[in-house]
Design an enzyme around this catalytic site. Structure first.
Site, PDB file in Angstrom:
ATOM      1  N   HIS A  72     -18.446  30.403   0.319  1.00 39.40           N
ATOM      2  CA  HIS A  72     -19.483  29.470   0.781  1.00 39.40           C
ATOM      3  C   HIS A  72     -19.272  29.230   2.264  1.00 39.40           C
ATOM      4  O   HIS A  72     -18.205  28.774   2.673  1.00 39.40           O
ATOM      5  CB  HIS A  72     -19.418  28.141   0.018  1.00 39.40           C
ATOM      6  CG  HIS A  72     -20.023  28.197  -1.342  1.00 39.40           C
ATOM      7  ND1 HIS A  72     -20.626  27.119  -1.942  1.00 39.40           N
ATOM      8  CD2 HIS A  72     -20.142  29.218  -2.224  1.00 39.40           C
ATOM      9  CE1 HIS A  72     -21.097  27.462  -3.123  1.00 39.40           C
ATOM     10  NE2 HIS A  72     -20.808  28.744  -3.320  1.00 39.40           N
ATOM     11  N   TYR A 200     -24.083  17.458  -1.321  1.00 45.70           N
ATOM     12  CA  TYR A 200     -23.506  16.112  -1.438  1.00 45.70           C
ATOM     13  C   TYR A 200     -24.588  15.112  -1.054  1.00 45.70           C
ATOM     14  O   TYR A 200     -25.173  15.219   0.032  1.00 45.70           O
ATOM     15  CB  TYR A 200     -22.332  15.940  -0.477  1.00 45.70           C
ATOM     16  CG  TYR A 200     -21.093  16.735  -0.814  1.00 45.70           C
ATOM     17  CD1 TYR A 200     -20.935  18.045  -0.383  1.00 45.70           C
ATOM     18  CD2 TYR A 200     -20.060  16.157  -1.557  1.00 45.70           C
ATOM     19  CE1 TYR A 200     -19.782  18.759  -0.685  1.00 45.70           C
ATOM     20  CE2 TYR A 200     -18.898  16.875  -1.854  1.00 45.70           C
ATOM     21  CZ  TYR A 200     -18.775  18.171  -1.415  1.00 45.70           C
ATOM     22  OH  TYR A 200     -17.634  18.891  -1.710  1.00 45.70           O
ATOM     23  N   PRO A 292     -12.192  12.948  -5.582  1.00 47.93           N
ATOM     24  CA  PRO A 292     -12.597  14.367  -5.566  1.00 47.93           C
ATOM     25  C   PRO A 292     -13.646  14.716  -4.520  1.00 47.93           C
ATOM     26  O   PRO A 292     -13.957  15.883  -4.334  1.00 47.93           O
ATOM     27  CB  PRO A 292     -13.163  14.580  -6.972  1.00 47.93           C
ATOM     28  CG  PRO A 292     -13.581  13.225  -7.417  1.00 47.93           C
ATOM     29  CD  PRO A 292     -12.622  12.261  -6.789  1.00 47.93           C
ATOM     30  N   LYS A 296     -10.018  18.066  -2.395  1.00 47.07           N
ATOM     31  CA  LYS A 296      -8.692  18.277  -1.807  1.00 47.07           C
ATOM     32  C   LYS A 296      -7.552  18.249  -2.813  1.00 47.07           C
ATOM     33  O   LYS A 296      -6.391  18.470  -2.443  1.00 47.07           O
ATOM     34  CB  LYS A 296      -8.433  17.207  -0.732  1.00 47.07           C
ATOM     35  CG  LYS A 296      -9.298  17.373   0.510  1.00 47.07           C
ATOM     36  CD  LYS A 296      -9.060  18.709   1.171  1.00 47.07           C
ATOM     37  CE  LYS A 296     -10.128  19.024   2.217  1.00 47.07           C
ATOM     38  NZ  LYS A 296     -10.204  20.464   2.470  1.00 47.07           N
ATOM     39  N   TYR A 384     -12.844  20.111   5.893  1.00 51.34           N
ATOM     40  CA  TYR A 384     -13.326  20.585   4.592  1.00 51.34           C
ATOM     41  C   TYR A 384     -12.744  21.961   4.259  1.00 51.34           C
ATOM     42  O   TYR A 384     -12.281  22.194   3.133  1.00 51.34           O
ATOM     43  CB  TYR A 384     -14.866  20.646   4.566  1.00 51.34           C
ATOM     44  CG  TYR A 384     -15.427  20.777   3.165  1.00 51.34           C
ATOM     45  CD1 TYR A 384     -15.547  22.029   2.554  1.00 51.34           C
ATOM     46  CD2 TYR A 384     -15.829  19.654   2.444  1.00 51.34           C
ATOM     47  CE1 TYR A 384     -16.037  22.148   1.255  1.00 51.34           C
ATOM     48  CE2 TYR A 384     -16.332  19.774   1.150  1.00 51.34           C
ATOM     49  CZ  TYR A 384     -16.435  21.026   0.563  1.00 51.34           C
ATOM     50  OH  TYR A 384     -16.915  21.147  -0.716  1.00 51.34           O
TER      51      TYR A 384
HETATM   52  C1  PHB Z   1     -16.661  20.709  -8.509  1.00 53.74           C
HETATM   53  O1  PHB Z   1     -17.298  21.774  -8.457  1.00 53.74           O
HETATM   54  O2  PHB Z   1     -16.187  20.252  -9.576  1.00 53.74           O
HETATM   55  C2  PHB Z   1     -16.472  19.930  -7.230  1.00 53.74           C
HETATM   56  C3  PHB Z   1     -16.856  20.507  -6.034  1.00 53.74           C
HETATM   57  C4  PHB Z   1     -16.684  19.798  -4.842  1.00 53.74           C
HETATM   58  C5  PHB Z   1     -16.142  18.525  -4.882  1.00 53.74           C
HETATM   59  C6  PHB Z   1     -15.745  17.950  -6.099  1.00 53.74           C
HETATM   60  C7  PHB Z   1     -15.909  18.659  -7.280  1.00 53.74           C
HETATM   61  O3  PHB Z   1     -15.996  17.826  -3.710  1.00 53.74           O
END
Ligand code: PHB
Ligand code: APR
Length: 389
Positions: A72, A200, A292, A296, A384
């Protein structure tokens, strides 16, 4: 039984450490409380930093990751009805790789079994002895039979609820914690992801995240009150709420389907200092937890493993204790930066019950600045994709 490094915990931290030590000719035994299938049944995040990818390559377990993982180059951030993209490759020259943590763990177990390396499952009552002395050892039971594992070093890779952190005396251990007043309700559905990259979203109804495991498996989250239970959320209610938190042009693209997994996770920031006590070294969730939001958790466990693997290899190959003696400080330096980014991104993207209208204006201004500033996007991207080890 005797080994050089006793690893408590057969999750990603313990397995990765065990595989890397094996590649350097260092013996390790893993003691795991659950069964392999139970460990592989855990649904966890799936965004890998390049540092972790390189460690998996060094461990010789990256073939499926390269075949099935997806690079990505950026992510989309949404605030109410507006959205913008942070281009990781433009800002840092580095992508992240989307590949489920469960698959990482599976690959590590497969490699461990292929090399016929010792893993003891369903151990009970693991206790750590003489960690500060010259003859550390573990005692535990298997099917009620007492066992003893002599060792030279102990890696506490046993997660937040393990025995290792608690073995460091209260008057030595310093803990730092922030518990967030909301949780994440997550579902897994066998539906195509709504977009090629993660989304997000900060909406006036709360946070949402659109993620995926592969082209046919989607992972979605909505922020929910910490008092909610899964029973409060039918699939229909989840899909309706998710769509209400996304811009209409995204929401109308979502392909819904039955959840094949649904769970609510609390959010906390947590760090233990020090991460070493004598011959006991804490790794991963045993030492720290992140919300989450910044993905990280696994990636910070990986940097702990990186420092400990190099420290133990240096000791066994040269006799130097420099890496061992600097492990805790090196690991914590990076842990705290990951904690800061995870806390910052969580505070930016969620609607907290105690937020004032002024707080919401600060969020809006921060998001507007991130949308407009290339410098701010670069700082976001550097954190990130993963700060250097
Ligand atoms: C997930 O795909 O479970 C996931 C991806 C990014 C995040 C948290 C969880 O920041
Ligand atoms: N004895 C033996 N094993 C134990 C004990 C114990 N007393 N306590 C816990 N364990 C095992 C658990 O069953 C688990 O399999 O230790 C393992 C710890 O694994 P994780 O909790 O996954 O922690 P870690 O390996 O550090 O991986 C961190 O996992 O929880 C996610 O978000 C986190 O992505 C991050 C990653």
């Amino acid at each position: 039984m005797r080994t050089q490094v006793a690893i408590i915990g057969g999750g990603p931290s313990g397995l990765l450490l065990g595989q890397l030590l094996y590649k350097k000719g260092i013996d390790a035994v893993i003691l795991e409380r659950k069964t392999r299938d139970y460990v592989l049944g855990r649904i966890r995040a799936g965004v890998l930093e390049q540092g972790l990818v390189h460690l998996l390559e060094e461990a010789g377990v990256a073939d499926r990751l390269h075949a099935e993982g997806h690079e990505h180059d950026g992510t989309v951030i949404v605030h109410d009805q507006t959205s913008f993209r942070v281009d990781f490759r433009k800002q840092t020259g580095t992508p992240v790789v989307v590949y489920g943590q469960t698959e990482v763990t599976r690959d590590l177990y497969d490699a461990r079994e292929a090399a016929n390396l010792p893993t003891v499952f369903e151990v009970e009552n693991v206790k750590i002895h003489d960690a500060k002395g010259n003859s550390p050892y573990l005692t535990y039971q298997v099917n009620g039979t007492p066992k003893r594992l002599e060792c030279e070093f102990i890696a506490g890779c046993d997660g937040f609820h393990g025995v290792s952190r608690r073995t460091i005396p209260d008057d030595v251990r310093q803990e730092y914690e922030k518990v967030y007043p909301f949780g994440w309700l997550g579902i897994l559905s066998q539906t195509p992801p709504v977009a090629d990259e993660l989304i997000y979203a900060n909406s006036d109804r709360g946070f949402a995240l659109c993620s995926m495991r592969n082209d046919h498996l989607s992972r979605y989250y909505v922020q929910c009150p910490i008092t909610d239970t899964v029973e409060d959320w039918s699939d229909d209610r989840f899909w309706e709420e998710l769509k209400r938190r996304l811009p209409s042009e995204i929401a109308q693209q979502i392909i819904t389907g039955p959840s094949i997994e649904k769970s609510i996770a609390p959010l906390r920031s947590f760090v233990t200092e020090p991460m070493r006590w004598g011959n006991l070294f804490l790794c991963g969730d045993a030492a720290h937890i992140v919300p989450p939001t910044g993905a990280k958790g696994l990636n910070t466990a990986a940097s702990d493993v990186h420092y400990l693997y190099h420290a133990l290899t240096e000791f066994y190959h040269t006799g130097s204790r420099e890496g061992i003696d600097s492990y805790s400080q090196k690991a914590l330096d990076r842990v705290w930066k990951a904690e800061r980014f995870s806390w910052w991104f969580s505070s930016l993207m969620h609607r907290s019950p105690d937020q004032t209208p002024f707080d919401r204006k600060m969020q809006a201004a921060e998001l507007a600045f991130l949308a407009q500033s290339d410098a701010q996007k670069q700082v976001f991207a550097q954190n990130y994709v993963g700060l250097p080890y």
